[in-house]
Structure formats: structure tokens, C-alpha cells
Design a protein around this motif. Structure first.
Motif, mmCIF file in Angstrom:
data_model
loop_
_atom_site.group_PDB
_atom_site.id
_atom_site.type_symbol
_atom_site.label_atom_id
_atom_site.label_comp_id
_atom_site.label_asym_id
_atom_site.label_seq_id
_atom_site.Cartn_x
_atom_site.Cartn_y
_atom_site.Cartn_z
ATOM 1 N N ARG A 1 5.683 8.502 0.601
ATOM 2 C CA ARG A 1 5.398 7.071 0.543
ATOM 3 C C ARG A 1 6.675 6.277 0.321
ATOM 4 O O ARG A 1 6.775 5.111 0.727
ATOM 5 C CB ARG A 1 4.395 6.785 -0.587
ATOM 6 C CG ARG A 1 3.823 5.381 -0.552
ATOM 7 C CD ARG A 1 2.732 5.184 -1.575
ATOM 8 N NE ARG A 1 3.243 5.260 -2.936
ATOM 9 C CZ ARG A 1 2.500 5.028 -4.016
ATOM 10 N NH1 ARG A 1 1.212 4.753 -3.886
ATOM 11 N NH2 ARG A 1 3.025 5.103 -5.225
ATOM 12 N N TRP B 1 -2.458 3.687 4.218
ATOM 13 C CA TRP B 1 -1.690 2.464 4.098
ATOM 14 C C TRP B 1 -1.964 1.581 5.308
ATOM 15 O O TRP B 1 -1.860 2.015 6.457
ATOM 16 C CB TRP B 1 -0.190 2.783 4.008
ATOM 17 C CG TRP B 1 0.089 3.864 3.008
ATOM 18 C CD1 TRP B 1 -0.365 3.937 1.719
ATOM 19 C CD2 TRP B 1 0.852 5.059 3.230
ATOM 20 N NE1 TRP B 1 0.088 5.084 1.118
ATOM 21 C CE2 TRP B 1 0.845 5.804 2.009
ATOM 22 C CE3 TRP B 1 1.568 5.563 4.312
ATOM 23 C CZ2 TRP B 1 1.493 7.014 1.862
ATOM 24 C CZ3 TRP B 1 2.218 6.769 4.167
ATOM 25 C CH2 TRP B 1 2.185 7.486 2.967
ATOM 26 N N ASP C 1 12.112 -6.604 -2.377
ATOM 27 C CA ASP C 1 11.462 -5.431 -2.938
ATOM 28 C C ASP C 1 10.556 -5.744 -4.120
ATOM 29 O O ASP C 1 10.035 -4.830 -4.758
ATOM 30 C CB ASP C 1 12.507 -4.407 -3.369
ATOM 31 C CG ASP C 1 13.427 -4.952 -4.462
ATOM 32 O OD1 ASP C 1 13.252 -6.126 -4.863
ATOM 33 O OD2 ASP C 1 14.322 -4.208 -4.904
ATOM 34 N N MET D 1 5.471 1.267 -6.026
ATOM 35 C CA MET D 1 6.064 2.114 -4.993
ATOM 36 C C MET D 1 7.518 2.454 -5.322
ATOM 37 O O MET D 1 8.026 3.500 -4.910
ATOM 38 C CB MET D 1 5.969 1.424 -3.629
ATOM 39 C CG MET D 1 4.539 1.125 -3.208
ATOM 40 S SD MET D 1 4.423 0.351 -1.584
ATOM 41 C CE MET D 1 4.813 1.743 -0.512
ATOM 42 N N ALA E 1 7.107 -4.237 -3.791
ATOM 43 C CA ALA E 1 7.089 -2.781 -3.953
ATOM 44 C C ALA E 1 7.149 -2.389 -5.426
ATOM 45 O O ALA E 1 6.518 -1.410 -5.854
ATOM 46 C CB ALA E 1 8.251 -2.158 -3.191
ATOM 47 N N ALA F 1 8.072 2.662 1.875
ATOM 48 C CA ALA F 1 8.566 1.546 1.068
ATOM 49 C C ALA F 1 9.979 1.142 1.494
ATOM 50 O O ALA F 1 10.279 -0.051 1.637
ATOM 51 C CB ALA F 1 8.542 1.918 -0.416
ATOM 52 N N GLU F 2 10.855 2.130 1.703
ATOM 53 C CA GLU F 2 12.231 1.814 2.102
ATOM 54 C C GLU F 2 12.277 1.115 3.450
ATOM 55 O O GLU F 2 13.058 0.188 3.660
ATOM 56 C CB GLU F 2 13.048 3.109 2.143
ATOM 57 C CG GLU F 2 13.297 3.718 0.769
ATOM 58 C CD GLU F 2 14.003 5.058 0.868
ATOM 59 O OE1 GLU F 2 13.955 5.673 1.968
ATOM 60 O OE2 GLU F 2 14.602 5.499 -0.142
#
Length: 288
Positions: free
Chosen positions: A248, A153, A262, A270, A265, A252-253
Motif C-alpha cells: 500500500r 482502494w 501528503d 498510510m 495520507a 501512497a507514494e
């Protein structure tokens, strides 16, 4: 290997999400993808920064302008520059030794290989001229998240126009008829040089073998130790690499909390959304 430059990325075109706007697209630039693959670490978030290159304006003494044609001061550290310079000096030394030993066949073979390389370089430079980067958005800041293979990433920060220059558009334009003929001629010259090398003296063959092996080794050293990408007048450099994430989802959080949105995402897969009993959409994480 200049003719294989468009396959640097190994066929990978990673998904990329704009954390500031929520748009999701793919990076189509093979050189940028190759650099991201090189800098990324499995299970870690690698942060890169894009800035304008501080290139010479063409003024100054003649030797400074000559050096700027070989090296870019914006992305070339000292050791890679010395290794590249050693490869150039190595070629000059072999040419001089061939001349002093009167090995004209060997000198012809070396000059043919140099001509082939020069032809490929000219074609690459003409194909690498910037063409299209989309509409200008001066003053805007961008923040991209790239999902590479092998769970690498990468986060890229910088001005939006700078990010567009290194990720969008076409890195190398398609070859037209004249460029295709030039690259075909360069390939033919290499084959011809290989056919004529049997006429070279034993000492000349040793010199050519040392020249080819040494040049490949020095060039590999230069590439491996250059950790900054120069692309269309912009520099991409490594800023930091975070510790490994257990999932992962944790990445994302963290980014959702930091950016306050979001949608990127969700589009990148994600996280997902589902409808609850009240008929509204609620966030549902994708566990990995």
C-alpha cells in the motif's frame, strides 16, 4: 428486500481522503459503499468517475415516458434492461394464466405480493429524496481516495458538488410513523399471502413458484450486470483498474507524487511523521 436497503454496506463506513484539499472523512451512504465494495479489487486501485445523469425531461411520446419510469437510460445497459422487462412480463403472464384457469385464490396471492412490493417501492422512493449535501462549490474539481476493507482502494474523480451528492448526506431518510406503518402493512400482507397459498390449485402453486424463482433470478442478473451507479441524479461509472501493488506504501507514494501533498495520507494512516535530531518533522512511511 427493500426494507433491508440501509444495511447494504454490511456495516462498513470506509475512510475517504480528499487528495486536493487533504480533508479526511467517512462515506456514510450505504448504497455508495456497497457499489464501491462491488467494484473494488484487493491490492488494486480502481478509478471511478462521477457525472451528471442525462435524464429525460418528461417530454416525448407516452411510451417513452412510461419506459423512463422503469429504466434509467443513464446507468442501465441493454441486457439488464431486458432481464428486468422479462421479469415484468413474467408477472403479467402469470396473472393472465391465473385468470384463464379461474384460480382466484392464486390470483389473489399474486396481487397481494405485488401490492406489498408496490408499497415498499413507494416508501423507498419517498425516503430517497435528496436532502443535504453541504455547501455548493461550483466549478471545483475533486479527487477522492477511499480505503475499503480487504485492501480494496478506490479513487473517485469529478466535480466537487457531484462527489458530495454521491458520498455525503443521507441516502434514505429515517422512517416516520406513516412510513413505518406502511412497511409493517407490506410485511403483514406477505405473511397473509403465504397463509392463503394453501388454497391455490396445484397448477397455481407451480405458477407462483416459477414466478418467485424466475423474478429473483432475473433481478439478480440485472443487479450483477449493472456496473454503473445512479445516485441522486448523478452517475458513478468505472473508468479503469490498475495492476496490483506489492504494498500500500507504493500506492501512497505514487499519489503523493501526483498530487504534491501528503497530509491526506498522514491522516489516513498510510504514512506517518517523526521528529529527527534537528527537531523538525520528517516523513516516515508505514510499511504494509
Amino acid at each position: 428486500m427493500q426494507q433491508d436497503s440501509t444495511s447494504l454496506n454490511g456495516g462498513e463506513y470506509p475512510a475517504c481522503g480528499a487528495l486536493t484539499t487533504g480533508f479526511v472523512f467517512r462515506i456514510e451512504n450505504p448504497a455508495t459503499v456497497y457499489y464501491l465494495q462491488k467494484m473494488g479489487r484487493t491490492g488494486c486501485l480502481t478509478t471511478l468517475a462521477v457525472s451528471k445523469a442525462n435524464e429525460s425531461d418528461g417530454s416525448g411520446p407516452w411510451y417513452a415516458r412510461a419506459i423512463s419510469l422503469l429504466f434509467s437510460s443513464s446507468n442501465t445497459p441493454l441486457i439488464p434492461a431486458l432481464a428486468y422487462g422479462a421479469a415484468v412480463l413474467w408477472s403479467i403472464a402469470v396473472i393472465l394464466l391465473m385468470g384463464f384457469s379461474h384460480d382466484w385464490w392464486g390470483l389473489a396471492v399474486v396481487l397481494m405480493l405485488m401490492a406489498s412490493r408496490l408499497c415498499n417501492i413507494i416508501v423507498i422512493r419517498r425516503r430517497a429524496k435528496p436532502d443535504w449535501f453541504g455547501a455548493l462549490e461550483p466549478g471545483k474539481k475533486g479527487d477522492l481516495l477511499v480505503l475499503l476493507s480487504q485492501d480494496r482502494w478506490v479513487r473517485i474523480k469529478g466535480d466537487v458538488d457531484h462527489l458530495k451528492a454521491v458520498t455525503s448526506g443521507q441516502w434514505l431518510r429515517d422512517q416516520h410513523m406513516i412510513k413505518s406503518w406502511a412497511t409493517a402493512l407490506a410485511t403483514l400482507v406477505v405473511y397473509l399471502a403465504a397463509a392463503l397459498v394453501s388454497n391455490v390449485t396445484q397448477f397455481g402453486k407451480i405458477l407462483i413458484l416459477a414466478l418467485l424463482g424466475g423474478s429473483v433470478g432475473l433481478l439478480a442478473l440485472t443487479n450483477s450486470m449493472t456496473e454503473t451507479l445512479m445516485m441522486h441524479g448523478y452517475v458513478v461509472k468505472h473508468v479503469e483498474t490498475s495492476q496490483k501493488y506489492e504494498r500500500r506504501l507504493h500506492l501512497a507514494e505514487q499519489l503523493i507524487k501526483e498530487t504534491g501533498r501528503d497530509d491526506w495520507a498522514i491522516q489516513m494512516g498510510m504514512i506517518s511523521r517523526k521528529t529527527n535530531s534537528e527537531g523538525t518533522m520528517e516523513q516516515r512511511p508505514v510499511v504494509m
